[in-house]
Motif scaffolding. Structure first.
Motif, PDB file in Angstrom:
ATOM      1  N   LEU A  51       0.835  -1.201   0.000  1.00 34.84           N
ATOM      2  CA  LEU A  51       0.000   0.000   0.000  1.00 34.84           C
ATOM      3  C   LEU A  51       0.870   1.252   0.000  1.00 34.84           C
ATOM      4  O   LEU A  51       1.838   1.339   0.751  1.00 34.84           O
ATOM      5  CB  LEU A  51      -0.877   0.024   1.260  1.00 34.84           C
ATOM      6  N   CYS A  52       0.474   2.187  -0.811  1.00 37.05           N
ATOM      7  CA  CYS A  52       1.093   3.511  -0.836  1.00 37.05           C
ATOM      8  C   CYS A  52       0.190   4.447  -0.039  1.00 37.05           C
ATOM      9  O   CYS A  52      -1.042   4.355  -0.138  1.00 37.05           O
ATOM     10  CB  CYS A  52       1.202   3.942  -2.298  1.00 37.05           C
ATOM     11  N   ALA A  53       0.773   5.346   0.750  1.00 42.10           N
ATOM     12  CA  ALA A  53      -0.027   6.261   1.560  1.00 42.10           C
ATOM     13  C   ALA A  53       0.606   7.647   1.546  1.00 42.10           C
ATOM     14  O   ALA A  53       1.833   7.779   1.637  1.00 42.10           O
ATOM     15  CB  ALA A  53      -0.138   5.751   2.998  1.00 42.10           C
ATOM     16  N   LEU A  54      -0.235   8.668   1.447  1.00 42.65           N
ATOM     17  CA  LEU A  54       0.246  10.048   1.408  1.00 42.65           C
ATOM     18  C   LEU A  54      -0.079  10.758   2.715  1.00 42.65           C
ATOM     19  O   LEU A  54      -1.186  10.607   3.263  1.00 42.65           O
ATOM     20  CB  LEU A  54      -0.431  10.819   0.268  1.00 42.65           C
ATOM     21  N   ASP A  55       0.888  11.527   3.195  1.00 41.56           N
ATOM     22  CA  ASP A  55       0.717  12.357   4.384  1.00 41.56           C
ATOM     23  C   ASP A  55       0.971  13.795   3.939  1.00 41.56           C
ATOM     24  O   ASP A  55       2.076  14.119   3.531  1.00 41.56           O
ATOM     25  CB  ASP A  55       1.720  11.909   5.454  1.00 41.56           C
ATOM     26  N   MET A  56      -0.063  14.632   4.009  1.00 37.68           N
ATOM     27  CA  MET A  56       0.075  15.997   3.524  1.00 37.68           C
ATOM     28  C   MET A  56       0.799  16.908   4.510  1.00 37.68           C
ATOM     29  O   MET A  56       0.987  18.083   4.229  1.00 37.68           O
ATOM     30  CB  MET A  56      -1.306  16.573   3.181  1.00 37.68           C
ATOM     31  N   GLY A  57       1.188  16.348   5.666  1.00 32.85           N
ATOM     32  CA  GLY A  57       2.025  17.120   6.585  1.00 32.85           C
ATOM     33  C   GLY A  57       1.239  17.957   7.583  1.00 32.85           C
ATOM     34  O   GLY A  57       1.698  19.046   7.953  1.00 32.85           O
ATOM     35  N   SER A  58       0.101  17.459   8.033  1.00 32.65           N
ATOM     36  CA  SER A  58      -0.704  18.194   9.013  1.00 32.65           C
ATOM     37  C   SER A  58      -0.078  18.171  10.400  1.00 32.65           C
ATOM     38  O   SER A  58      -0.469  18.943  11.269  1.00 32.65           O
ATOM     39  CB  SER A  58      -2.105  17.576   9.096  1.00 32.65           C
ATOM     40  N   GLY A  59       0.858  17.249  10.602  1.00 32.10           N
ATOM     41  CA  GLY A  59       1.465  17.104  11.918  1.00 32.10           C
ATOM     42  C   GLY A  59       0.863  15.967  12.720  1.00 32.10           C
ATOM     43  O   GLY A  59       1.371  15.619  13.786  1.00 32.10           O
ATOM     44  N   TYR A  60      -0.235  15.392  12.222  1.00 31.97           N
ATOM     45  CA  TYR A  60      -0.891  14.286  12.921  1.00 31.97           C
ATOM     46  C   TYR A  60      -0.727  12.960  12.183  1.00 31.97           C
ATOM     47  O   TYR A  60      -1.392  11.988  12.512  1.00 31.97           O
ATOM     48  CB  TYR A  60      -2.389  14.568  13.074  1.00 31.97           C
ATOM     49  N   SER A  61       0.143  12.921  11.183  1.00 30.05           N
ATOM     50  CA  SER A  61       0.348  11.714  10.376  1.00 30.05           C
ATOM     51  C   SER A  61      -0.972  11.213   9.795  1.00 30.05           C
ATOM     52  O   SER A  61      -1.260  10.024   9.813  1.00 30.05           O
ATOM     53  CB  SER A  61       1.003  10.607  11.212  1.00 30.05           C
ATOM     54  N   THR A  62      -1.804  12.117   9.282  1.00 29.07           N
ATOM     55  CA  THR A  62      -3.055  11.724   8.645  1.00 29.07           C
ATOM     56  C   THR A  62      -2.737  11.164   7.273  1.00 29.07           C
ATOM     57  O   THR A  62      -2.122  11.835   6.446  1.00 29.07           O
ATOM     58  CB  THR A  62      -3.997  12.937   8.505  1.00 29.07           C
ATOM     59  N   LEU A  63      -3.152   9.915   7.023  1.00 29.40           N
ATOM     60  CA  LEU A  63      -2.774   9.224   5.796  1.00 29.40           C
ATOM     61  C   LEU A  63      -3.973   8.986   4.885  1.00 29.40           C
ATOM     62  O   LEU A  63      -5.065   8.674   5.345  1.00 29.40           O
ATOM     63  CB  LEU A  63      -2.133   7.874   6.124  1.00 29.40           C
ATOM     64  N   THR A  64      -3.707   9.102   3.584  1.00 31.06           N
ATOM     65  CA  THR A  64      -4.658   8.684   2.558  1.00 31.06           C
ATOM     66  C   THR A  64      -4.000   7.538   1.805  1.00 31.06           C
ATOM     67  O   THR A  64      -2.898   7.702   1.275  1.00 31.06           O
ATOM     68  CB  THR A  64      -4.975   9.830   1.581  1.00 31.06           C
ATOM     69  N   PHE A  65      -4.687   6.386   1.765  1.00 29.51           N
ATOM     70  CA  PHE A  65      -4.114   5.183   1.185  1.00 29.51           C
ATOM     71  C   PHE A  65      -4.601   4.943  -0.237  1.00 29.51           C
ATOM     72  O   PHE A  65      -5.749   5.261  -0.598  1.00 29.51           O
ATOM     73  CB  PHE A  65      -4.508   3.954   2.012  1.00 29.51           C
ATOM     74  N   GLY A  66      -3.732   4.332  -1.039  1.00 27.12           N
ATOM     75  CA  GLY A  66      -4.139   3.781  -2.316  1.00 27.12           C
ATOM     76  C   GLY A  66      -4.781   2.416  -2.103  1.00 27.12           C
ATOM     77  O   GLY A  66      -4.846   1.921  -0.975  1.00 27.12           O
ATOM     78  N   LYS A  67      -5.228   1.802  -3.213  1.00 19.93           N
ATOM     79  CA  LYS A  67      -5.907   0.502  -3.115  1.00 19.93           C
ATOM     80  C   LYS A  67      -4.933  -0.629  -2.848  1.00 19.93           C
ATOM     81  O   LYS A  67      -5.326  -1.700  -2.394  1.00 19.93           O
ATOM     82  CB  LYS A  67      -6.646   0.203  -4.420  1.00 19.93           C
ATOM     83  N   GLY A  68      -3.696  -0.408  -3.169  1.00 15.58           N
ATOM     84  CA  GLY A  68      -2.694  -1.450  -2.979  1.00 15.58           C
ATOM     85  C   GLY A  68      -2.464  -2.263  -4.236  1.00 15.58           C
ATOM     86  O   GLY A  68      -3.304  -2.332  -5.124  1.00 15.58           O
ATOM     87  N   THR A  69      -1.278  -2.878  -4.283  1.00 11.72           N
ATOM     88  CA  THR A  69      -0.928  -3.796  -5.367  1.00 11.72           C
ATOM     89  C   THR A  69      -0.544  -5.126  -4.750  1.00 11.72           C
ATOM     90  O   THR A  69       0.280  -5.174  -3.837  1.00 11.72           O
ATOM     91  CB  THR A  69       0.261  -3.272  -6.190  1.00 11.72           C
ATOM     92  N   MET A  70      -1.156  -6.204  -5.263  1.00 13.80           N
ATOM     93  CA  MET A  70      -0.800  -7.532  -4.779  1.00 13.80           C
ATOM     94  C   MET A  70       0.417  -8.029  -5.546  1.00 13.80           C
ATOM     95  O   MET A  70       0.430  -8.033  -6.783  1.00 13.80           O
ATOM     96  CB  MET A  70      -1.956  -8.508  -4.958  1.00 13.80           C
ATOM     97  N   LEU A  71       1.425  -8.435  -4.820  1.00 17.64           N
ATOM     98  CA  LEU A  71       2.647  -8.971  -5.409  1.00 17.64           C
ATOM     99  C   LEU A  71       2.714 -10.467  -5.142  1.00 17.64           C
ATOM    100  O   LEU A  71       2.566 -10.894  -3.994  1.00 17.64           O
ATOM    101  CB  LEU A  71       3.884  -8.284  -4.823  1.00 17.64           C
ATOM    102  N   LEU A  72       2.931 -11.244  -6.188  1.00 16.32           N
ATOM    103  CA  LEU A  72       3.093 -12.694  -6.043  1.00 16.32           C
ATOM    104  C   LEU A  72       4.459 -13.063  -6.589  1.00 16.32           C
ATOM    105  O   LEU A  72       4.747 -12.818  -7.763  1.00 16.32           O
ATOM    106  CB  LEU A  72       1.990 -13.429  -6.808  1.00 16.32           C
TER     107      LEU A  72
END
Lengths: 113, 113
Positions: free
Chosen positions: B89-110
């Motif tokens: 999963l990739c997640a973005l933190d816009m830097g609010s100071g509270y580590s608020t994250l927005t996640f992507g859907k993720g990629t399954m790796l086999l």
């Protein structure tokens, strides 16, 4: 160091019933998050607490979901009444203590029939 | 609002090869970009964090790059092993100071032996 604890791990209920989930964060972590993760999706933030105050609850469906963190430590998330689309994994995470990132609990898997 | 796109299909590679996962975002560049690993039935586990002023970060067999011009992060696992099979999963933190994250859907790796 103990991780984030959640209970129950699994819950099956019928639609229109109510359900509650419990989370105990890592000791000393001031920030606590509840996420909803639907199968095949990434976690979606429902609510974020800083100590016992709400920082962000913009994505919480407030007509049916509620959450509290009364003493700034553990937290409960409640759904009343549940709908079929609430079937998901509910993840709790915590942040603080000079750590770089969030730490997640194992999640509660909810199935609404 | 921020939109995050990760490889939509599962990525199948052979053991020993390098896996490359992509995370693209729209709108504003985040202050921090994070990568997590999630195994079935478990909560996400933090792997790496890269800041907006960093181009590349490494940790053992993992490497993350961050290109704010392309609005893209690449996540590489070198000398991949079957034990690396998971959803990333990739997640973005816009830097609010509270580590608020927005996640992507993720990629399954086999990773196959």
């Amino acid at each position: 160091e103990a991780g984030v604890a959640q209970s129950p791990r699994y819950k099956i209920i019928e639609k229109r019933q109510s359900v509650a989930f419990w989370c105990n964060p890592i000791s000393g972590h001031a920030t606590l998050y509840w996420y909803q993760q639907i199968l095949g999706q990434g976690p979606k933030l429902l609510i974020q607490f800083q100590n016992n105050g709400v920082v962000d609850d913009s994505q919480l469906p407030k007509d049916r979901f509620s959450a509290e963190r009364l003493k700034g430590v553990d937290s409960t998330l409640k759904i009343q009444p549940a709908k079929l689309e609430d079937s998901a994994v509910y993840l709790c995470a915590s942040y603080g203590g000079g750590q770089e990132t969030q730490y997640f609990g194992p999640g509660t898997r909810l199935l609404v029939l | 609002s921020q939109k995050i796109e990760q490889n939509s299909e599962a990525l199948n590679i052979q053991e020993g090869k390098t896996a490359t996962l992509t995370c693209n975002y729209t709108n504003y560049s985040p202050a921090y970009l994070q990568w997590y690993r999630q195994d079935p039935g478990r909560g996400p586990v933090f792997l790496l964090l890269i800041r907006e002023n960093e181009k590349e970060k490494r940790k053992e067999r993992l490497k993350v790059t961050f290109d704010t011009t392309l609005k893209q992060s690449l996540f590489h696992i070198t000398a991949s092993q079957p034990a690396d099979s998971a959803t990333y999963l990739c997640a973005l933190d816009m830097g609010s100071g509270y580590s608020t994250l927005t996640f992507g859907k993720g990629t399954m790796l086999l990773v196959s032996p």
